[in-house]
Design a protein around this motif. Sequence first.
Motif, PDB file in Angstrom:
ATOM      1  N   ALA A  55     -41.653   2.742 -17.575  1.00 38.80           N
ATOM      2  CA  ALA A  55     -41.915   4.154 -17.314  1.00 38.80           C
ATOM      3  C   ALA A  55     -43.264   4.321 -16.626  1.00 38.80           C
ATOM      4  CB  ALA A  55     -41.905   4.935 -18.621  1.00 38.80           C
ATOM      5  N   ILE A  56     -43.299   5.210 -15.634  1.00 43.81           N
ATOM      6  CA  ILE A  56     -44.583   5.606 -15.059  1.00 43.81           C
ATOM      7  C   ILE A  56     -45.086   6.750 -15.932  1.00 43.81           C
ATOM      8  CG2 ILE A  56     -45.730   6.593 -13.042  1.00 43.81           C
ATOM      9  CD1 ILE A  56     -43.614   5.264 -11.345  1.00 43.81           C
ATOM     10  N   VAL A  57     -46.324   6.623 -16.403  1.00 42.47           N
ATOM     11  CA  VAL A  57     -46.804   7.641 -17.337  1.00 42.47           C
ATOM     12  C   VAL A  57     -48.021   8.372 -16.781  1.00 42.47           C
ATOM     13  CG1 VAL A  57     -45.943   6.427 -19.374  1.00 42.47           C
ATOM     14  CG2 VAL A  57     -48.269   5.997 -18.575  1.00 42.47           C
ATOM     15  N   GLY A  58     -48.236   9.565 -17.322  1.00 40.20           N
ATOM     16  CA  GLY A  58     -49.398  10.379 -16.956  1.00 40.20           C
ATOM     17  C   GLY A  58     -49.925  11.044 -18.211  1.00 40.20           C
ATOM     18  N   ARG A  59     -51.090  11.677 -18.084  1.00 47.96           N
ATOM     19  CA  ARG A  59     -51.716  12.261 -19.270  1.00 47.96           C
ATOM     20  C   ARG A  59     -51.180  13.652 -19.544  1.00 47.96           C
ATOM     21  NH1 ARG A  59     -57.967  11.800 -19.368  1.00 47.96           N
ATOM     22  NH2 ARG A  59     -57.629  12.672 -17.294  1.00 47.96           N
ATOM     23  N   LEU A  60     -50.827  13.932 -20.803  1.00 47.89           N
ATOM     24  CA  LEU A  60     -50.480  15.292 -21.209  1.00 47.89           C
ATOM     25  C   LEU A  60     -51.762  16.099 -21.095  1.00 47.89           C
ATOM     26  CD1 LEU A  60     -48.300  14.695 -24.403  1.00 47.89           C
ATOM     27  CD2 LEU A  60     -47.519  15.536 -22.190  1.00 47.89           C
ATOM     28  N   PRO A  61     -51.763  17.170 -20.314  1.00 49.00           N
ATOM     29  CA  PRO A  61     -53.004  17.897 -20.039  1.00 49.00           C
ATOM     30  C   PRO A  61     -53.765  18.246 -21.326  1.00 49.00           C
ATOM     31  CG  PRO A  61     -51.202  18.802 -18.742  1.00 49.00           C
ATOM     32  CD  PRO A  61     -50.597  17.809 -19.672  1.00 49.00           C
ATOM     33  N   GLY A  62     -55.062  17.963 -21.302  1.00 46.08           N
ATOM     34  CA  GLY A  62     -55.916  18.314 -22.426  1.00 46.08           C
ATOM     35  C   GLY A  62     -55.820  17.394 -23.628  1.00 46.08           C
ATOM     36  N   THR A  63     -55.044  16.294 -23.517  1.00 44.92           N
ATOM     37  CA  THR A  63     -54.921  15.384 -24.668  1.00 44.92           C
ATOM     38  C   THR A  63     -55.297  13.965 -24.245  1.00 44.92           C
ATOM     39  OG1 THR A  63     -52.694  14.587 -24.249  1.00 44.92           O
ATOM     40  CG2 THR A  63     -52.894  16.715 -25.369  1.00 44.92           C
ATOM     41  N   GLU A  64     -55.218  13.049 -25.232  1.00 46.49           N
ATOM     42  CA  GLU A  64     -55.397  11.634 -24.923  1.00 46.49           C
ATOM     43  C   GLU A  64     -54.055  10.907 -24.933  1.00 46.49           C
ATOM     44  OE1 GLU A  64     -58.318   9.786 -27.373  1.00 46.49           O
ATOM     45  OE2 GLU A  64     -59.835  11.330 -27.000  1.00 46.49           O
ATOM     46  N   HIS A  65     -52.965  11.696 -24.915  1.00 49.76           N
ATOM     47  CA  HIS A  65     -51.637  11.093 -24.974  1.00 49.76           C
ATOM     48  C   HIS A  65     -51.042  10.918 -23.583  1.00 49.76           C
ATOM     49  CE1 HIS A  65     -51.474  11.235 -29.288  1.00 49.76           C
ATOM     50  NE2 HIS A  65     -51.885  12.500 -29.271  1.00 49.76           N
ATOM     51  N   PHE A  66     -50.322   9.832 -23.416  1.00 51.74           N
ATOM     52  CA  PHE A  66     -49.701   9.541 -22.131  1.00 51.74           C
ATOM     53  C   PHE A  66     -48.190   9.483 -22.296  1.00 51.74           C
ATOM     54  CE2 PHE A  66     -54.019   8.516 -21.678  1.00 51.74           C
ATOM     55  CZ  PHE A  66     -54.329   8.694 -20.345  1.00 51.74           C
ATOM     56  N   ARG A  67     -47.479  10.156 -21.373  1.00 50.62           N
ATOM     57  CA  ARG A  67     -46.024  10.224 -21.487  1.00 50.62           C
ATOM     58  C   ARG A  67     -45.366   9.979 -20.131  1.00 50.62           C
ATOM     59  NH1 ARG A  67     -47.065   9.910 -25.975  1.00 50.62           N
ATOM     60  NH2 ARG A  67     -46.459  11.099 -27.805  1.00 50.62           N
ATOM     61  N   ASN A  68     -44.073   9.647 -20.186  1.00 52.21           N
ATOM     62  CA  ASN A  68     -43.233   9.431 -19.012  1.00 52.21           C
ATOM     63  C   ASN A  68     -43.287  10.623 -18.054  1.00 52.21           C
ATOM     64  OD1 ASN A  68     -41.157   8.773 -17.266  1.00 52.21           O
ATOM     65  ND2 ASN A  68     -39.810   8.023 -18.898  1.00 52.21           N
ATOM     66  N   VAL A  69     -43.602  10.351 -16.788  1.00 50.50           N
ATOM     67  CA  VAL A  69     -43.697  11.450 -15.819  1.00 50.50           C
ATOM     68  C   VAL A  69     -42.362  12.150 -15.606  1.00 50.50           C
ATOM     69  CG1 VAL A  69     -45.649  10.513 -14.527  1.00 50.50           C
ATOM     70  CG2 VAL A  69     -43.330   9.887 -13.858  1.00 50.50           C
ATOM     71  N   GLN A  70     -41.266  11.440 -15.885  1.00 49.20           N
ATOM     72  CA  GLN A  70     -39.953  12.043 -15.651  1.00 49.20           C
ATOM     73  C   GLN A  70     -39.556  13.027 -16.746  1.00 49.20           C
ATOM     74  OE1 GLN A  70     -37.375   8.724 -15.107  1.00 49.20           O
ATOM     75  NE2 GLN A  70     -38.033   8.385 -13.006  1.00 49.20           N
ATOM     76  N   ARG A  71     -40.206  12.933 -17.909  1.00 50.46           N
ATOM     77  CA  ARG A  71     -39.786  13.792 -19.022  1.00 50.46           C
ATOM     78  C   ARG A  71     -40.811  14.862 -19.363  1.00 50.46           C
ATOM     79  NH1 ARG A  71     -36.952   9.674 -23.261  1.00 50.46           N
ATOM     80  NH2 ARG A  71     -35.775   8.501 -21.719  1.00 50.46           N
ATOM     81  N   PHE A  72     -42.048  14.644 -18.935  1.00 51.59           N
ATOM     82  CA  PHE A  72     -43.091  15.586 -19.325  1.00 51.59           C
ATOM     83  C   PHE A  72     -43.875  16.035 -18.093  1.00 51.59           C
ATOM     84  CE2 PHE A  72     -42.140  12.959 -22.919  1.00 51.59           C
ATOM     85  CZ  PHE A  72     -42.183  13.813 -24.010  1.00 51.59           C
ATOM     86  N   THR A  73     -44.513  17.187 -18.214  1.00 49.73           N
ATOM     87  CA  THR A  73     -45.432  17.622 -17.163  1.00 49.73           C
ATOM     88  C   THR A  73     -46.776  16.998 -17.479  1.00 49.73           C
ATOM     89  OG1 THR A  73     -44.272  19.714 -17.338  1.00 49.73           O
ATOM     90  CG2 THR A  73     -46.221  19.647 -15.912  1.00 49.73           C
ATOM     91  N   VAL A  74     -47.165  16.040 -16.662  1.00 53.01           N
ATOM     92  CA  VAL A  74     -48.378  15.296 -16.968  1.00 53.01           C
ATOM     93  C   VAL A  74     -49.281  15.205 -15.753  1.00 53.01           C
ATOM     94  CG1 VAL A  74     -47.365  13.885 -18.795  1.00 53.01           C
ATOM     95  CG2 VAL A  74     -47.154  13.164 -16.420  1.00 53.01           C
TER      96      VAL A  74
END
Lengths: 574, 574
Positions: free
Chosen positions: A439-458
């Motif tokens: 999965a390509i991941v990005g940061r959940l805005p304002g957090t330290e969590h990283f999630r799949n770019v395809q499932r979340f707005t990051v």
Amino acid sequence: MKKFAKYLPALTWLKSYQDADLKSDTVASIVFTIMVIPQSLAYAMLAGLPAITGLYASILPSILYSLFGTSRSLAVGPVALTSVMTASAVLPFAVSGTEQYATVAILLAFMSGVFLLVLSLLRLGFLTNLLSHPVISGFISASALLIVIGQLKYLLGIQSEGDTLLPLVHSLYLHVNNINLPTFILSLASITSLLLMRRYFATLLKSLGCSAQAIQLFGKSGPVLVVVAATVTVALLSLENMGVSIIGSVPIKPLTLNMEGINWKIVEELLPSAFLISIVGFIGSVSVAQSFAAKRRQDIDPNQELVGLGLANIGSAMCGAFPVTGGFSRTVLNADCGSKSPMTGIISALLILLTLLFLTPLFYYLPKAILASIISISMMQLVSVQDLRNLWRFSKKEASLLIITFSVVMIEGMETGLIVGVILSILCFLWHTSHPHIAIVGRLPGTEHFRNVQRFTVETHPSILTVRIDENLFFANARVFEERLQSLVSQNTAIRHLILMCTAVNMIDASALQSLEKIVDRLADSDVKLHLSEVKGPVMDRLKDSKLLDNLTGQVFITQHQAIQALEDKQTKS
Amino acid sequence: MKKFAKYLPALTWLKSYQDADLKSDTVASIVFTIMVIPQSLAYAMLAGLPAITGLYASILPSILYSLFGTSRSLAVGPVALTSVMTASAVLPFAVSGTEQYATVAILLAFMSGVFLLVLSLLRLGFLTNLLSHPVISGFISASALLIVIGQLKYLLGIQSEGDTLLPLVHSLYLHVNNINLPTFILSLASITSLLLMRRYFATLLKSLGCSAQAIQLFGKSGPVLVVVAATVTVALLSLENMGVSIIGSVPIKPLTLNMEGINWKIVEELLPSAFLISIVGFIGSVSVAQSFAAKRRQDIDPNQELVGLGLANIGSAMCGAFPVTGGFSRTVLNADCGSKSPMTGIISALLILLTLLFLTPLFYYLPKAILASIISISMMQLVSVQDLRNLWRFSKKEASLLIITFSVVMIEGMETGLIVGVILSILCFLWHTSHPHIAIVGRLPGTEHFRNVQRFTVETHPSILTVRIDENLFFANARVFEERLQSLVSQNTAIRHLILMCTAVNMIDASALQSLEKIVDRLADSDVKLHLSEVKGPVMDRLKDSKLLDNLTGQVFITQHQAIQALEDKQTKS
């Protein structure tokens, strides 16, 4: 003492063994012995040996397992699956009924025993794990069906040969006109009464006013009554003169290993069969032992089980019998009879010895059709369509594995089926792990969590690519992983930093390491730096033993958050 | 058009192909052709075929790969490893030098081609991943060493037979007294000059005042000079009359597939060899293609590579030659000569065709000892002790795998070695995953984080046990997992709740599902409830297709924190 008990588990339970236990175990043993005899005779016949051999196979094996096994409940002796596997292993070397046949069967028991001991010694018990659930399920269903078809010759009183579907059906078809009517009627009667007994015998006993204890003890003795009734009928009507096949007179001395009939070539050719019989027997046995142990919160040591079953098989060979293992129906019977400890295994072995010495004339008129009926009924329960249906809902791929194993066993035989099944399940698994989820991941805005770019707005950064791998990195997926990364980078020329987020990587092997080294080099050629983040402790320890970290163009970050912060800082500065 | 280009990748680069490109590619092709000829002749000899066959193998394969392959740099033709594998595959069927030998080699090329196409069609390219790094490394080192030992007969001018260590050494020992002195001197001279050329030729050119461009172009043409010098020497001194083996006259028509020599039995027996040659060739080729592609940020499609190489092999069979693949040294040579596109593959194929038609008399006096020297030197570079040393530091187990593969290849042959290596690496991996890391975890005080009780000071609850599994759950570890959980619970009778924390579980198969179901049942027998926490989305989807959730005695919690809170509440209330 405690260490000693590890090798001789009997010491543990013998320590607290009371007189009262001995009394109840003796009662249990007597009932168990009577009920288990028909089963033992039937399985010997299934193995292609004189039925009486089934009793030999119930003496030493049972005693040795009681002393060396770790289950307090398991009953060891002849079992349907290993018996029929014995028959198909021995048939290529000898004609059923000959001394050579018995010799090879005895050798097979000995070799299986040695195999189990070797597996224990080398701690190779894990090999048994290679039999996946779909393979076992397909194997058991097909074997059980083959066994039932194989029993038709006894049920119909005709000839048939072969141990796979086509030859069996073909030879039944050739002889279908020679059905022996008395045998056929006897079979029908015994199957019907066995089925009725199973269903209604306990109710009958209850309506006759038997105590709950008696019902518990004798509720499953229906088959014994059918056997007795059939034997008496045959004797009274002299049905043996009308073509009904009977056990007949039993040789006084047990069969022995005739070394003249053995040579290295036979040993070598029996190796695969001995191995498969050991493994199939072991898996079945441990599974039964564990379900019973769970009920009493006891513990099973699989490695010591290898020893217990190994010695049991060597014991069986010494008694002149064939491969044995812990059986489900035997164990249920044993528990129903009120067994409290492995002592019942020892007592019932002695009772069977007494039977052999003094009571064999009682079996003279026992018709083979009855034994075949007992086998057929118990095998039909093992053919499970429900299992396939559940599996199909859960996974089409694994259901296909079941179907393939089933079909190969039916058409090519038990051993080929098992081997094909094992190879296919390993390939399926490797196929799965060789297509890892990346999965390509990005940061959940304002957090330290990283999630799949395809499932979340990051949030992502144009020149930084973070890739999370949801699989161990090892040879089966190393190159795929290499290709995927290269492909990602070649599609996007703006990338300058690639971060591998290793949260789900539990292991890394030399092939994956080499791929990582290649990736570092190739990315350097494309002017991209490789960074690692969230590497687990054990994986990091391995990496430190390699040159990867020396050659790494980027850095190793403890957390993904730190990685992004550091690299974003660098980008804005430059 | 774009879809079409997927199947004929040449369309992509042809679209933007310029006149200037054609000019530079033509120059590159001429130099490349001259330099690659000795190598091609040598590898044909390695395959046990007339040296000239190496040129046949460089025509159609090269053209077809240029059209259908995805690499812009790869040069396809005879390669050392696949050539020697060809020799050892064909030898059991025919004597080297006979027409039957050529027929079987051609058949092998055809079969390899078909195999590659089938792998592509069925998307089975992942099978090539089964060759782990240690296995490949051991295989290549051992094969290269075997090749060098096999070349000694040409270098010394004696007889030798066999394709594994012991027969080779034995037959060399038998003939060691018959060394042909002129051949030996020629070999020594050529090996020395080849080594010197490799080291100092570029420097020499520089000191002669050559331009950087010329050095780049001719820096690696040392072997060509040695070949020319040796050929001239032999011709002038008539060394062929003193026992120096030469290529001699070359048949005008290429070898063809003589269908009379072929039957199904041969095809069947060649299957494993054809399969292994395809796979080994494919892996080597893709690896070379990828390293070159990375430098230019290009992309390689492994599935289309199967097509390109498959067609190349079928083309080779049509030219009357043997299995080919993309080679490392060919490709380096091609790049050094300034190749900019696959057009060089097409042009050089045509140049080789011209050579075959008009220039074969030039090879008449070419001594075989020179070709053997070229082979030996390039093979010695493939024997890597450093690789073993690095691996040993990284993992003793994987290093042993390398040593075992190496030894089996040396003693039993290339194919057996490869198969043994693959089986052992799969078993090693399965052993590893079948001993999963299972941690008992507790809460870090004051946080929502849960960590291993053995490494951190954490809070636990006497009647609640939380277990984290750091591995996928599948058939190879399902039973181990079952045993470990049962053992944990049987050791601690206070436990009433067992929570499985599934953070690291990426997949779950039917065997693991069955084990989970058994665990639920058995725990229920022991009066313990089973709960799940932190189950990943895809895994949860699978579980919903099963009956596990219906029968679960406990609950499924989104997070471990919620699980502990809910269960602790329940405990205090009750």
